[in-house]
Design a protein around this motif. Sequence first.
Motif, mmCIF file in Angstrom:
data_model
loop_
_atom_site.group_PDB
_atom_site.id
_atom_site.type_symbol
_atom_site.label_atom_id
_atom_site.label_comp_id
_atom_site.label_asym_id
_atom_site.label_seq_id
_atom_site.Cartn_x
_atom_site.Cartn_y
_atom_site.Cartn_z
ATOM 1 N N ARG A 152 0.854 -1.181 0.000
ATOM 2 C CA ARG A 152 0.000 0.000 0.000
ATOM 3 C C ARG A 152 0.893 1.236 0.000
ATOM 4 O O ARG A 152 1.375 1.664 1.053
ATOM 5 C CB ARG A 152 -0.936 0.008 1.221
ATOM 6 C CG ARG A 152 -1.901 -1.171 1.285
ATOM 7 C CD ARG A 152 -2.934 -1.115 0.180
ATOM 8 N NE ARG A 152 -3.915 -2.203 0.271
ATOM 9 C CZ ARG A 152 -3.844 -3.338 -0.440
ATOM 10 N NH1 ARG A 152 -2.819 -3.522 -1.277
ATOM 11 N NH2 ARG A 152 -4.765 -4.271 -0.326
ATOM 12 N N PRO A 153 1.154 1.803 -1.210
ATOM 13 C CA PRO A 153 1.977 3.018 -1.288
ATOM 14 C C PRO A 153 1.446 4.118 -0.387
ATOM 15 O O PRO A 153 0.276 4.103 0.019
ATOM 16 C CB PRO A 153 1.868 3.410 -2.767
ATOM 17 C CG PRO A 153 1.555 2.129 -3.481
ATOM 18 C CD PRO A 153 0.705 1.346 -2.525
ATOM 19 N N GLU A 154 2.271 5.098 -0.097
ATOM 20 C CA GLU A 154 1.930 6.142 0.872
ATOM 21 C C GLU A 154 0.640 6.864 0.520
ATOM 22 O O GLU A 154 -0.162 7.195 1.399
ATOM 23 C CB GLU A 154 3.085 7.152 0.960
ATOM 24 C CG GLU A 154 2.886 8.204 2.046
ATOM 25 C CD GLU A 154 4.070 9.138 2.175
ATOM 26 O OE1 GLU A 154 3.944 10.139 2.904
ATOM 27 O OE2 GLU A 154 5.108 8.874 1.537
ATOM 28 N N SER A 155 0.403 7.100 -0.780
ATOM 29 C CA SER A 155 -0.799 7.830 -1.182
ATOM 30 C C SER A 155 -2.081 7.061 -0.865
ATOM 31 O O SER A 155 -3.163 7.645 -0.778
ATOM 32 C CB SER A 155 -0.757 8.111 -2.693
ATOM 33 O OG SER A 155 -0.734 6.897 -3.430
ATOM 34 N N VAL A 156 -1.950 5.751 -0.661
ATOM 35 C CA VAL A 156 -3.100 4.893 -0.403
ATOM 36 C C VAL A 156 -3.193 4.478 1.057
ATOM 37 O O VAL A 156 -4.286 4.290 1.604
ATOM 38 C CB VAL A 156 -3.027 3.627 -1.293
ATOM 39 C CG1 VAL A 156 -4.070 2.597 -0.904
ATOM 40 C CG2 VAL A 156 -3.178 4.008 -2.756
ATOM 41 N N SER A 157 -2.059 4.344 1.706
ATOM 42 C CA SER A 157 -1.997 3.708 3.029
ATOM 43 C C SER A 157 -2.839 4.387 4.100
ATOM 44 O O SER A 157 -3.275 3.750 5.057
ATOM 45 C CB SER A 157 -0.535 3.642 3.497
ATOM 46 O OG SER A 157 0.013 4.952 3.617
ATOM 47 N N LYS A 158 -3.099 5.693 3.935
ATOM 48 C CA LYS A 158 -3.860 6.420 4.957
ATOM 49 C C LYS A 158 -5.375 6.352 4.737
ATOM 50 O O LYS A 158 -6.151 6.823 5.583
ATOM 51 C CB LYS A 158 -3.412 7.880 4.989
ATOM 52 C CG LYS A 158 -1.936 8.048 5.380
ATOM 53 C CD LYS A 158 -1.512 9.501 5.309
ATOM 54 C CE LYS A 158 -0.023 9.644 5.629
ATOM 55 N NZ LYS A 158 0.441 11.055 5.533
ATOM 56 N N LEU A 159 -5.788 5.785 3.617
ATOM 57 C CA LEU A 159 -7.220 5.700 3.318
ATOM 58 C C LEU A 159 -7.851 4.531 4.069
ATOM 59 O O LEU A 159 -7.214 3.490 4.243
ATOM 60 C CB LEU A 159 -7.432 5.520 1.807
ATOM 61 C CG LEU A 159 -6.872 6.626 0.911
ATOM 62 C CD1 LEU A 159 -7.064 6.248 -0.559
ATOM 63 C CD2 LEU A 159 -7.557 7.961 1.212
ATOM 64 N N PRO A 160 -9.099 4.682 4.515
ATOM 65 C CA PRO A 160 -9.761 3.596 5.262
ATOM 66 C C PRO A 160 -9.791 2.274 4.496
ATOM 67 O O PRO A 160 -9.591 1.208 5.080
ATOM 68 C CB PRO A 160 -11.179 4.146 5.491
ATOM 69 C CG PRO A 160 -11.031 5.626 5.427
ATOM 70 C CD PRO A 160 -9.950 5.889 4.433
ATOM 71 N N LEU A 161 -10.024 2.322 3.186
ATOM 72 C CA LEU A 161 -10.126 1.091 2.399
ATOM 73 C C LEU A 161 -8.780 0.393 2.213
ATOM 74 O O LEU A 161 -8.734 -0.754 1.751
ATOM 75 C CB LEU A 161 -10.740 1.394 1.030
ATOM 76 C CG LEU A 161 -12.234 1.716 1.015
ATOM 77 C CD1 LEU A 161 -12.677 2.112 -0.392
ATOM 78 C CD2 LEU A 161 -13.042 0.523 1.511
ATOM 79 N N ALA A 162 -7.694 1.080 2.553
ATOM 80 C CA ALA A 162 -6.365 0.476 2.400
ATOM 81 C C ALA A 162 -6.225 -0.790 3.243
ATOM 82 O O ALA A 162 -5.385 -1.648 2.950
ATOM 83 C CB ALA A 162 -5.277 1.474 2.769
ATOM 84 N N GLU A 163 -7.051 -0.909 4.278
ATOM 85 C CA GLU A 163 -6.967 -2.073 5.159
ATOM 86 C C GLU A 163 -7.646 -3.306 4.556
ATOM 87 O O GLU A 163 -7.497 -4.416 5.079
ATOM 88 C CB GLU A 163 -7.598 -1.740 6.517
ATOM 89 C CG GLU A 163 -6.877 -0.611 7.253
ATOM 90 C CD GLU A 163 -7.525 -0.300 8.596
ATOM 91 O OE1 GLU A 163 -8.486 -1.011 8.977
ATOM 92 O OE2 GLU A 163 -7.074 0.650 9.269
ATOM 93 N N GLU A 164 -8.391 -3.120 3.470
ATOM 94 C CA GLU A 164 -9.030 -4.267 2.819
ATOM 95 C C GLU A 164 -7.967 -5.171 2.200
ATOM 96 O O GLU A 164 -7.017 -4.702 1.576
ATOM 97 C CB GLU A 164 -10.007 -3.801 1.738
ATOM 98 C CG GLU A 164 -11.214 -3.048 2.258
ATOM 99 C CD GLU A 164 -12.199 -3.948 2.992
ATOM 100 O OE1 GLU A 164 -12.056 -5.184 2.915
ATOM 101 O OE2 GLU A 164 -13.115 -3.415 3.644
ATOM 102 N N ALA A 165 -8.140 -6.478 2.391
ATOM 103 C CA ALA A 165 -7.210 -7.435 1.785
ATOM 104 C C ALA A 165 -7.450 -7.490 0.282
ATOM 105 O O ALA A 165 -8.557 -7.261 -0.195
ATOM 106 C CB ALA A 165 -7.418 -8.818 2.392
ATOM 107 N N GLY A 166 -6.389 -7.802 -0.465
ATOM 108 C CA GLY A 166 -6.514 -7.944 -1.908
ATOM 109 C C GLY A 166 -5.414 -7.216 -2.636
ATOM 110 O O GLY A 166 -4.525 -6.599 -2.034
ATOM 111 N N GLY A 167 -5.463 -7.291 -3.962
ATOM 112 C CA GLY A 167 -4.452 -6.661 -4.788
ATOM 113 C C GLY A 167 -4.847 -5.258 -5.191
ATOM 114 O O GLY A 167 -5.993 -4.995 -5.545
ATOM 115 N N LEU A 168 -3.891 -4.347 -5.114
ATOM 116 C CA LEU A 168 -4.097 -2.952 -5.494
ATOM 117 C C LEU A 168 -3.672 -2.760 -6.946
ATOM 118 O O LEU A 168 -2.579 -3.163 -7.344
ATOM 119 C CB LEU A 168 -3.271 -2.041 -4.582
ATOM 120 C CG LEU A 168 -3.247 -0.549 -4.935
ATOM 121 C CD1 LEU A 168 -4.588 0.103 -4.604
ATOM 122 C CD2 LEU A 168 -2.113 0.160 -4.189
ATOM 123 N N SER A 169 -4.560 -2.128 -7.730
ATOM 124 C CA SER A 169 -4.231 -1.804 -9.114
ATOM 125 C C SER A 169 -4.510 -0.335 -9.362
ATOM 126 O O SER A 169 -5.087 0.352 -8.526
ATOM 127 C CB SER A 169 -5.070 -2.666 -10.072
ATOM 128 O OG SER A 169 -6.457 -2.397 -9.910
#
Length: 445
Positions: free
Chosen positions: A338-355
Amino acid sequence: MAGRTGRVLLRQVLHRSRWFSSSASAAGHQKTPPLPKKGRILTGTMLGMVLAGGAYVSMVDEPILSDWLFKATKSLNPLFALLDPEVAHHLAILASSYGLVPREKRPDPPVLQVDVWGLRFSNPVGLAAGFDKSAEAFEGLLGMGFGFVEVGSITPLPQEGNPKPRVFRLRQEGAIINRYGFNNDGIEAVTKRLNAQHRKRMPELVPDNSNNRVKNGGRAGSGILGVNIGKNKTTEDAAADYVKGVHALSQFADYLVVNVSSPNTPGLRKLQGRKQLEDLIRKVQAARDEMQWGEGGPPPLLVKIAPDLSRQDLEDIAAVALTLRLDGLIISNTTISRPESVSKLPLAEEAGGLSGKPLFKLSTDILKEMYILTQGRVPIIGCGGISSGEDAYKKIRAGATLVQLYTSFAYEGPALIPQIKAELAKCLERDGFKSVQEAIGVDCK
């Protein structure tokens, strides 16, 4: 074609009106009472629109109409954004499978043509696996102007995938997190669909610049189809599942992909280890080569890898690719990071692959490293975070021969395809390249 379509539509409207009147009279029905004034106005307006539309379609040529239809699809994007992401995905597949999508009627710029694996791509922009998971809509998707479409991942047995919800939009970041888990209809159903289209898709053989014979694909031909195969979640002998996929599906594939990099099937990424990968590829190659092939020979075999790999992992994969003369690599699948731009978002905690956009730099860096490690001898499809022609161009300069979209297409819809191709052509011409192939890997030299 467009003019004929408009005239046919107009004739059908008028014919149905006459049929209704005559059949009502023949049945002895009393004369239909006149519509109220508002009804007559509405009916007249709708008929006028049909007549005007038919007249317009008959007057414009196909390229102009094609351009208008692609631009018109932008108005649907806000509607799709209101839907659950998986529902929107299903609707997009349904629309494509019934041909309710724009068809590209404009030829691709010659600068975009790519010849690789004995295949001729009219442009290097493809649709990644994971969108048309069960080969339901690839004809409509190819018709939109993609240079190629990859279906799958397809497993021997049908499977529903992971529990819902399993797809999450991170719209502000242009990203998606998914944990679908190889949901697909299975080999048997997909084989029937591909077989039904196979004869229609038989490509013509045309000479290339070296007088070799290549399969003509893309908008001008039958289109190039990649088939991505995977293993069922509960299968212990992974190689056996991939061999089944090869035996059943390779005859329909212009190229074949072994997916060992999805983060949503437990244990799958372990197959990227040097010994495991080498054993798997040997068995898959043997399964492909033992089949009967005609003049064109067997389809090229590619492996799709993850972006979450160490330097040692990349060196091992490169060694396997060179030793076994692998036909190509796809770099890359989604990331579990989870790159920094994403890591602070609530949904970042969802399991799975980020695209999507946050994956672009990571996947491009891995692509560049692998191009160097394989000495440019293994063609690479660059995938991950492309949302513009400039992004596609950067992937090519980093070592990609072809590129693939997914997340940006899910957000932007069909209008993105001609946009990216036009932007890519401008990038190549701006920097003095006469073809895509001249630009491949220039940033690594």
